[in-house]
Design a protein around this motif. Structure first.
Motif, PDB file in Angstrom:
ATOM      1  N   GLY A   1       0.789  -1.220   0.000  1.00 21.50           N
ATOM      2  CA  GLY A   1       0.000   0.000   0.000  1.00 21.50           C
ATOM      3  C   GLY A   1       0.817   1.264   0.000  1.00 21.50           C
ATOM      4  O   GLY A   1       0.285   2.348   0.247  1.00 21.50           O
ATOM      5  N   GLY A   2       2.115   1.164  -0.253  1.00 21.77           N
ATOM      6  CA  GLY A   2       2.970   2.341  -0.306  1.00 21.77           C
ATOM      7  C   GLY A   2       3.454   2.825   1.046  1.00 21.77           C
ATOM      8  O   GLY A   2       4.128   3.858   1.131  1.00 21.77           O
ATOM      9  N   LYS A   3       3.142   2.107   2.125  1.00 21.43           N
ATOM     10  CA  LYS A   3       3.593   2.527   3.445  1.00 21.43           C
ATOM     11  C   LYS A   3       5.105   2.439   3.524  1.00 21.43           C
ATOM     12  O   LYS A   3       5.716   1.496   3.020  1.00 21.43           O
ATOM     13  CB  LYS A   3       2.960   1.646   4.523  1.00 21.43           C
ATOM     14  CG  LYS A   3       3.323   2.073   5.944  1.00 21.43           C
ATOM     15  CD  LYS A   3       2.616   1.226   6.989  1.00 21.43           C
ATOM     16  CE  LYS A   3       2.989   1.678   8.397  1.00 21.43           C
ATOM     17  NZ  LYS A   3       2.312   0.865   9.435  1.00 21.43           N
ATOM     18  N   THR A   4       5.739   3.427   4.161  1.00 19.68           N
ATOM     19  CA  THR A   4       7.192   3.442   4.284  1.00 19.68           C
ATOM     20  C   THR A   4       7.623   3.104   5.708  1.00 19.68           C
ATOM     21  O   THR A   4       6.902   3.358   6.677  1.00 19.68           O
ATOM     22  CB  THR A   4       7.767   4.807   3.892  1.00 19.68           C
ATOM     23  OG1 THR A   4       7.213   5.823   4.741  1.00 19.68           O
ATOM     24  CG2 THR A   4       7.476   5.120   2.438  1.00 19.68           C
TER      25      THR A   4
ATOM     26  N   ALA B   1       8.946  -3.077  -6.361  1.00 18.95           N
ATOM     27  CA  ALA B   1       9.627  -2.091  -5.531  1.00 18.95           C
ATOM     28  C   ALA B   1       9.429  -2.304  -4.040  1.00 18.95           C
ATOM     29  O   ALA B   1      10.288  -1.928  -3.251  1.00 18.95           O
ATOM     30  CB  ALA B   1       9.156  -0.686  -5.907  1.00 18.95           C
ATOM     31  N   ASP B   2       8.298  -2.877  -3.626  1.00 19.92           N
ATOM     32  CA  ASP B   2       8.095  -2.997  -2.179  1.00 19.92           C
ATOM     33  C   ASP B   2       8.562  -4.367  -1.693  1.00 19.92           C
ATOM     34  O   ASP B   2       8.680  -5.314  -2.454  1.00 19.92           O
ATOM     35  CB  ASP B   2       6.641  -2.699  -1.792  1.00 19.92           C
ATOM     36  CG  ASP B   2       5.685  -3.832  -2.086  1.00 19.92           C
ATOM     37  OD1 ASP B   2       5.850  -4.914  -1.494  1.00 19.92           O
ATOM     38  OD2 ASP B   2       4.763  -3.629  -2.900  1.00 19.92           O
ATOM     39  N   PHE B   3       8.839  -4.441  -0.381  1.00 19.72           N
ATOM     40  CA  PHE B   3       9.491  -5.640   0.145  1.00 19.72           C
ATOM     41  C   PHE B   3       8.555  -6.844   0.219  1.00 19.72           C
ATOM     42  O   PHE B   3       9.000  -7.959   0.468  1.00 19.72           O
ATOM     43  CB  PHE B   3      10.123  -5.364   1.511  1.00 19.72           C
ATOM     44  CG  PHE B   3       9.145  -5.040   2.614  1.00 19.72           C
ATOM     45  CD1 PHE B   3       8.549  -6.043   3.356  1.00 19.72           C
ATOM     46  CD2 PHE B   3       8.851  -3.726   2.923  1.00 19.72           C
ATOM     47  CE1 PHE B   3       7.663  -5.747   4.380  1.00 19.72           C
ATOM     48  CE2 PHE B   3       7.974  -3.405   3.941  1.00 19.72           C
ATOM     49  CZ  PHE B   3       7.373  -4.420   4.673  1.00 19.72           C
ATOM     50  N   ASN B   4       7.262  -6.653   0.008  1.00 20.09           N
ATOM     51  CA  ASN B   4       6.321  -7.765  -0.031  1.00 20.09           C
ATOM     52  C   ASN B   4       6.056  -8.259  -1.446  1.00 20.09           C
ATOM     53  O   ASN B   4       5.267  -9.175  -1.653  1.00 20.09           O
ATOM     54  CB  ASN B   4       4.961  -7.325   0.543  1.00 20.09           C
ATOM     55  CG  ASN B   4       5.058  -6.858   1.962  1.00 20.09           C
ATOM     56  OD1 ASN B   4       5.454  -7.606   2.826  1.00 20.09           O
ATOM     57  ND2 ASN B   4       4.707  -5.603   2.205  1.00 20.09           N
TER      58      ASN B   4
END
Length: 673
Positions: free
Chosen positions: A90-93, A290-293
């Protein structure tokens, strides 16, 4: 492929860990001395099937937890800038990194798990973090010992010094050559370095002569099942193919075997031994979102490997590419298995949960769950791990300021009309000195005999890649010309060995001609080479590209260059490998590897005691006054930046800007190695 869909709620860590007799691996690390933070971040699981969502209730099977990190590179304090921020579902950093936070997260993840293993697919030490690298990476091993690492795959950077350094020093703790100066430092407890509490493995790194593996190729761990039954789990270990031809791990005495064939052979051997649960730990990577999941649009050599690997392998844990992904990938039979990479510099901890059938010892693949957890800093730091990080930060500050020699004047990269500088001359003189010293007896890097260098060439402003000359040496006010350890460390190099190799006089001549080229705009470009003090040459400023240097005008020790003669040339492995744009030198023979650049330059300053700038008169320009004359435009190579605008570490910058075979990209991504 299963897309992550749901998150797992946070759990409060337990008050203590179980003992070594309770399951897999060592259990001597991490005893909580107080209450830990209850706020921890968990990733989004990838499930092998819908049934895996209820795998926790499958009590008839034996649960095995696999925890992994990769490409740690000695970042005890954690990465900085944009490398410290990762994006999740969800784009959470998340702000991540550091061994103190990792200790807390690992303790929570391992709590109550009877069969838990913590391992890594390579590049744990060696790289570019000063706090660890300045102490021969011993701080990294102390931290990993305390974190309870069970075993590791050797990456390319584990071979940045020598095979013997990995085995004899990093694993077994034998110090060389000067205790307390080069190795054998006192750790945070005041004891001399004792080596790793965990073993290293690699199935495909072999000796050039004889073909023997440097490390054990695979090993077996044992899970405890019902009634005390022990169930074997095999781990196969692979190092990136071609590691011996990467600039930092350049090794004439080593070669790497094919990944697929090696893994398949090891899997067959394990099956013959009655091992039916098998995991591949490979220091080769891919990119998959791009995201770790993520597991979107995967590509890269590890992905290609994963598609072909025998279905006997139940999980694939990758590294090397400094990427983050967590996915289920179908094997050749269409059955999903985990395919993961856990970032770099301690950003992420991946967790794979396997279910073993206690009767057959096989993995129940449909119940497999994989989750990548961000190593967030919003937790109470683990006290012992924080103490280790703080201790080595203090030691690094003191070492950085320590005096190792003196200088009688400034050395700068400011160039004269011929492209020469006092800093460039110093670098070339150091390279020649380095290549006239055989490696000590404990160094087993080489297969060719030692023969001293005749001359040295060092690129100063190459058209591709980066220059070995990174900074100036200017005396600080009131220092009486003192040269500090930190100044010297940052002036020269990015972890490459100096290499001495045989080339012809024709190749030396051609490399000198390759200093000039025609740019995309039609203009004349000049990429000057520094030459050692025993070399003099001139060039014709009115000559055409490729016809500016006459062999008779190149003199080595006062004797004109002979095109048909062999010479021993000293330069960086980076240059011999064609990464900085002098392809004439890539046809080298009988390479002999010497010490790494920044460590070697430290030794040079200590040996010389006083550095004196030389007049930059080694190169002269002919016909400079003619109307058609021109030396060419010199363009210093730009340093690539992170997302936040900060400079990449020098070793990473050197790889991502390199020419030659390392210029290959995968879409918009270039592996930083």
């Amino acid at each position: 492929m299963t897309t992550p869909q749901s998150s797992t709620p946070s759990k409060a860590p337990a008050a203590h860990r179980s003992s070594a007799t309770d399951g897999l691996g060592r259990r001597t690390f991490l005893t909580t001395l107080g209450a830990l933070a209850t706020t921890t971040a968990l990733g989004v699981p990838a499930y092998a099937s819908e049934a895996a969502r209820d795998a926790a209730t499958a009590d008839e099977y034996v649960d095995v937890q696999l925890l992994s990190i990769t490409d740690f590179h000695g970042y005890l304090q954690g990465p900085t800038g944009s490398d410290a921020v990762i994006r999740g579902n969800g784009g959470k950093t998340y702000t991540v990194g550091g061994i103190a936070a990792m200790g807390t997260h690992l303790e929570r993840l391992r709590d109550g798990r009877r069969n838990s293993l913590f391992f890594a697919p390579g590049d744990l030490f060696s790289g570019w973090e000063f706090d660890a690298a300045a102490f021969s990476d011993e701080p990294t091993i102390e931290a990993l010992n305390r974190l309870g690492l069970d075993f590791a795959t050797a990456g390319n950077h584990e071979f940045d010094k020598s095979p013997a350094h990995l085995v004899e020093h990093m694993e077994r703790g034998r110090a060389h050559p000067v205790v307390g100066q080069d190795t054998g430092f006192r750790d945070s407890t005041g004891r001399r370095f004792k080596g790793a509490d965990f073993p290293y493995y690699s199935a495909n790194v072999v000796r050039t002569r004889g073909g023997r593996t440097v490390l054990p190729p695979y090993h077996v761990e044992w899970a405890r099942g019902p009634g005390g039954r022990r169930i074997p789990i095999g781990f196969i270990h692979l190092t990136v193919h071609g590691a011996e031809l990467l600039p930092n791990s350049f090794h004439p005495g080593l070669r790497t075997l094919d990944l697929l064939g090696t893994a398949e052979r090891c899997a067959k051997e394990l099956k013959r031994r009655g091992v039916h649960a098998i995991v591949l730990s490979t220091h080769e990577g891919a990119v998959a979102g791009a995201d770790f999941n993520s597991g979107s649009n995967p590509s890269g050599p590890a992905y290609d490997l994963a598609l072909k690997l025998t279905p006997d392998i139940d999980a694939i844990v990758a590294g090397h590419w400094h990427t983050r992904f967590n996915m289920m990938l179908p094997d050749p039979n269409g059955v999903p298995r985990p395919f993961v990479e856990a970032g770099f510099h301690g950003q992420v901890i991946n967790e794979i949960n396997l279910k073993l059938d206690p009767r057959t010892g096989r993995v129940v693949r449909g119940l497999t769950v994989s989750t990548s957890h961000p190593n967030t800093r919003d937790v109470t730091p683990h006290r012992d791990l924080k103490a280790i990080a703080d201790y080595w930060a203090g030691q690094a500050t003191a070492r950085e300021r320590s005096t190792i020699g003196r200088q009688s004047g400034p050395f700068t990269r400011a160039r004269n009309a011929a492209g020469q500088s006092t800093m460039g001359d110093l670098a070339a003189d150091w390279a020649l000195w380095a290549a006239r010293r055989p490696v000590p007896a404990h160094d087993d890097s080489n297969v060719h005999r030692y023969a001293p260098a005749h001359l040295a060439l060092v690129p100063l402003a190459p058209t591709v890649g980066q220059s070995l000359v990174r900074g100036d040496l200017v005396p600080a006010a009131g220092s009486q010309g003192a040269v500090s350890f930190g100044q010297a460390w940052r002036a020269i190099g990015y972890g490459n060995p100096t290499v001495c190799a045989t080339v012809t006089g024709q190749q030396i001549h051609d490399a000198l001609e390759q200093q000039w080229s025609t740019g995309a705009d039609g203009g004349l470009r000049f990429a000057p080479l520094a030459v050692s003090a025993n070399v003099r040459y001139s060039f014709d400023a009115a000559g055409a590209v490729g016809d500016r240097v006459a062999p008779s005008d190149v003199r080595i020790d006062g004797v004109a260059l002979r095109l048909d003669r062999d010479y021993r040339l000293a330069t960086a492995s980076y240059t011999f490998l064609g990464m900085d744009g002098y392809p004439a030198l890539s046809r080298y023979r009988e390479p002999y590897r010497h010490q790494r650049d920044f460590e070697s330059f430290i030794a040079y300053v200590r040996a010389r005691q006083v550095l004196t700038p030389s007049a930059p008169d080694r190169v002269t320009v002919r016909n400079a006054v003619l109307r058609s004359a021109g030396t060419g435009q010199i363009t210093d190579p730009p340093t690539p930046l992170r997302e936040d605008g900060s400079a990449l570490p020098p070793a990473v910058a050197a790889i991502v800007t390199a020419g030659g075979p390392h210029a290959r990209r995968h879409g918009d991504f270039r592996p930083p190695c």
